[in-house]
Design a protein around this motif. Structure first.
Motif, PDB file in Angstrom:
ATOM      1  N   ILE A 139      13.114  -2.569  -6.675  1.00 29.89           N
ATOM      2  CA  ILE A 139      14.353  -2.004  -6.309  1.00 29.89           C
ATOM      3  C   ILE A 139      15.138  -1.740  -7.595  1.00 29.89           C
ATOM      4  N   THR A 140      15.473  -2.831  -8.124  1.00 26.26           N
ATOM      5  CA  THR A 140      16.057  -2.871  -9.522  1.00 26.26           C
ATOM      6  C   THR A 140      15.491  -1.836 -10.436  1.00 26.26           C
ATOM      7  N   GLN A 141      14.074  -1.730 -10.718  1.00 29.86           N
ATOM      8  CA  GLN A 141      13.443  -0.852 -11.809  1.00 29.86           C
ATOM      9  C   GLN A 141      13.934   0.442 -11.025  1.00 29.86           C
ATOM     10  N   ALA A 142      13.650   0.751  -9.812  1.00 34.01           N
ATOM     11  CA  ALA A 142      13.648   2.093  -9.501  1.00 34.01           C
ATOM     12  C   ALA A 142      15.301   2.605  -9.516  1.00 34.01           C
ATOM     13  N   GLY A 143      16.173   1.783  -9.304  1.00 36.79           N
ATOM     14  CA  GLY A 143      17.559   1.970  -9.338  1.00 36.79           C
ATOM     15  C   GLY A 143      18.097   2.424 -10.973  1.00 36.79           C
ATOM     16  N   PHE A 169       0.774  -1.111  -0.001  1.00 33.22           N
ATOM     17  CA  PHE A 169      -0.037  -0.013   0.156  1.00 33.22           C
ATOM     18  C   PHE A 169       0.926   1.254   0.014  1.00 33.22           C
ATOM     19  N   ALA A 170       1.943   1.447   0.713  1.00 33.92           N
ATOM     20  CA  ALA A 170       2.902   2.440   0.794  1.00 33.92           C
ATOM     21  C   ALA A 170       3.202   2.594  -0.442  1.00 33.92           C
ATOM     22  N   THR A 171       3.925   1.573  -1.308  1.00 35.26           N
ATOM     23  CA  THR A 171       4.556   1.725  -2.588  1.00 35.26           C
ATOM     24  C   THR A 171       3.456   2.548  -3.531  1.00 35.26           C
ATOM     25  N   TYR A 172       2.220   1.702  -3.504  1.00 31.64           N
ATOM     26  CA  TYR A 172       1.009   2.335  -4.197  1.00 31.64           C
ATOM     27  C   TYR A 172       0.951   3.750  -4.001  1.00 31.64           C
ATOM     28  N   ALA A 173       0.854   4.166  -2.764  1.00 33.09           N
ATOM     29  CA  ALA A 173       0.634   5.578  -2.197  1.00 33.09           C
ATOM     30  C   ALA A 173       1.758   6.422  -2.827  1.00 33.09           C
ATOM     31  N   ALA A 174       3.021   5.946  -2.809  1.00 33.80           N
ATOM     32  CA  ALA A 174       4.054   6.788  -3.291  1.00 33.80           C
ATOM     33  C   ALA A 174       4.020   7.327  -4.656  1.00 33.80           C
ATOM     34  N   LEU A 175       3.242   6.378  -5.403  1.00 40.52           N
ATOM     35  CA  LEU A 175       3.226   6.613  -6.867  1.00 40.52           C
ATOM     36  C   LEU A 175       1.822   7.507  -7.243  1.00 40.52           C
ATOM     37  N   SER A 210       4.004   4.142 -16.079  1.00 42.67           N
ATOM     38  CA  SER A 210       3.105   5.207 -16.495  1.00 42.67           C
ATOM     39  C   SER A 210       3.676   6.440 -16.023  1.00 42.67           C
ATOM     40  N   GLU A 211       4.178   6.593 -14.541  1.00 40.01           N
ATOM     41  CA  GLU A 211       4.733   8.063 -14.351  1.00 40.01           C
ATOM     42  C   GLU A 211       6.065   8.199 -15.075  1.00 40.01           C
ATOM     43  N   ILE A 212       6.772   7.310 -15.344  1.00 36.76           N
ATOM     44  CA  ILE A 212       8.160   7.620 -15.959  1.00 36.76           C
ATOM     45  C   ILE A 212       7.869   8.077 -17.589  1.00 36.76           C
ATOM     46  N   LYS A 213       6.587   7.248 -18.151  1.00 38.77           N
ATOM     47  CA  LYS A 213       6.200   7.837 -19.524  1.00 38.77           C
ATOM     48  C   LYS A 213       5.742   9.387 -19.586  1.00 38.77           C
ATOM     49  N   ASP A 214       4.977   9.581 -18.192  1.00 39.81           N
ATOM     50  CA  ASP A 214       4.453  11.057 -18.452  1.00 39.81           C
ATOM     51  C   ASP A 214       5.555  12.133 -17.583  1.00 39.81           C
ATOM     52  N   LEU A 225      12.734   7.741 -11.178  1.00 37.83           N
ATOM     53  CA  LEU A 225      11.421   8.791 -11.471  1.00 37.83           C
ATOM     54  C   LEU A 225      12.155  10.109 -11.304  1.00 37.83           C
ATOM     55  N   SER A 226      12.012  11.259 -11.966  1.00 37.48           N
ATOM     56  CA  SER A 226      12.367  12.535 -11.790  1.00 37.48           C
ATOM     57  C   SER A 226      12.380  13.146 -10.473  1.00 37.48           C
ATOM     58  N   GLY A 227      13.339  13.534  -9.719  1.00 38.04           N
ATOM     59  CA  GLY A 227      13.218  13.987  -8.389  1.00 38.04           C
ATOM     60  C   GLY A 227      13.130  13.197  -7.433  1.00 38.04           C
ATOM     61  N   PHE A 228      13.036  11.801  -7.702  1.00 38.62           N
ATOM     62  CA  PHE A 228      12.566  10.697  -6.644  1.00 38.62           C
ATOM     63  C   PHE A 228      13.780  10.567  -5.896  1.00 38.62           C
ATOM     64  N   THR A 229      13.604  10.308  -4.484  1.00 33.48           N
ATOM     65  CA  THR A 229      14.790   9.884  -3.834  1.00 33.48           C
ATOM     66  C   THR A 229      14.160   8.604  -3.134  1.00 33.48           C
ATOM     67  N   PHE A 230      14.979   7.458  -3.681  1.00 33.79           N
ATOM     68  CA  PHE A 230      14.803   6.118  -3.358  1.00 33.79           C
ATOM     69  C   PHE A 230      15.854   5.285  -2.895  1.00 33.79           C
ATOM     70  N   SER A 231      15.570   4.606  -1.749  1.00 28.88           N
ATOM     71  CA  SER A 231      16.769   3.915  -0.958  1.00 28.88           C
ATOM     72  C   SER A 231      16.072   2.562  -0.680  1.00 28.88           C
ATOM     73  N   SER A 232      16.820   1.549  -0.297  1.00 30.24           N
ATOM     74  CA  SER A 232      16.542   0.364  -0.075  1.00 30.24           C
ATOM     75  C   SER A 232      17.737  -0.231   0.943  1.00 30.24           C
TER      76      SER A 232
END
Length: 307
Positions: A256-260, A183-189, A216-220, A264-271
């Motif tokens: 994690i692999t896809q996000a790395g 749910f948190a991952t879904y909400a993050a997008l 979809s967010e990458i495409k947009d 996404l523009s401006g997105f700070t992702f960590s794992s």
């Protein structure tokens, strides 16, 4: 002589107040545990970020008591915050597995082929659910509505929390574990007020809707400036042969692999991998990892990273 009694909430959860709220968006009643930080009553001019947790029946008793310690921890101090744990009331407390599937899975979320009515019978045999709750679980797995639960948090609950407590809306947080992590991952997008988000051991299957949302967010070319997602996976969910390899380990590592590779523009992702823990024991460790990454006060660099 000794006497059995019902202790006040403060006996177990200091600084916590409890509310119940009927949601129009979901059409269900929720219990809400709100824990304020130490010195909240004396620091009358200070405002605090609110961090929301689903699965409050489980998360509140495991994480709220540490509120008295994490602010002044000399090793890993974190910014003081208001913890808002959202759970269930009445009959729903006896069938958490069934009810939370309605609220925490994205609409249209696919299931693994091994998830079927016959597999849910095993939960009945093990005593986790009765037959009626198993039927409800199967229904909710086929008809999830995380969008409605997200609307409840954002449009119904958060205004009430902001009206009752001194909330700083510049760094609102959301954290969840297991389906709560999905749910948190879904909400993050999605476009929400949540800017610091933690997903612990998210139940992301290989064909999850979150991959579709991400693409979809990458495409947009969506702008995610100021938003952070910290994802954790327990070590044994990846390394030990168990159902969690398919339900958690594989999907989470794919995300994690896809996000790395394709950020996404401006997105700070960590794992982070949580050493030694399993799905049954990793909740608290995942929570504290999220706090250290997103609300740390131990170094200027950590604070800047999450702003």
């Amino acid at each position: 002589m000794w006497t059995e009694t019902t202790p006040p909430l403060a006996a177990m959860l200091p600084g916590t107040r409890y509310f119940e709220l009927e949601s129009e968006a979901v059409g269900a009643q929720f219990g809400v545990w709100v824990t304020t930080p130490p010195r909240y009553e004396s620091e009358t001019e200070r405002r605090y970020p609110a961090i929301y947790q689903p699965d409050g029946n489980l998360t509140a008793p495991q994480t709220a008591p540490a509120m008295q310690m994490v602010r002044d921890d000399p090793i890993n101090p974190v910014e003081p915050f208001i913890q808002v744990s959202v759970g269930y009331t009445g009959e729903d407390t006896t069938r958490l597995l069934a009810v939370r599937a309605r609220d925490l899975l994205p609409p249209g979320e696919p299931l693994l082929p091994t998830t079927n009515p016959e597999s849910l019978d095993l939960l009945v045999q093990a005593g986790y659910l009765d037959a009626d709750a198993a039927k409800l679980y199967w229904h909710n797995l086929q008809n999830p509505a995380a969008d409605k639960f997200l609307s409840f948090l954002v449009d119904e609950l958060h205004p009430l929390i902001s009206g009752e407590f001194r909330v700083d809306d510049t760094s609102t947080g959301l954290w969840g574990f297991s389906y709560g992590g999905l749910f948190a991952t879904y909400a993050a997008l999605r476009r929400t007020p949540f800017s610091r988000i933690g997903a612990g051991s998210p139940g992301i299957v290989p064909q999850s809707k979150v991959f579709e949302l991400y693409d979809s967010e990458i495409k947009d070319e969506a702008d995610y400036s100021g938003r952070m997602l910290h994802m954790t996976v327990c070590e044994t969910e990846v390394t030990a042969v168990s159902p969690y390899q398919a339900y958690v380990g594989r999907g989470a590592t794919d995300f994690i692999t896809q996000a790395g590779k394709n950020p996404l523009s401006g997105f700070t992702f960590s794992s982070k991998i949580i050493p030694a823990e399993s799905h049954a024991t990793g909740l608290a460790a995942s929570w504290f990892s999220f706090l250290r990454h997103c609300y740390s006060t131990s170094s200027p660099e950590a604070t800047i990273m999450c702003q």
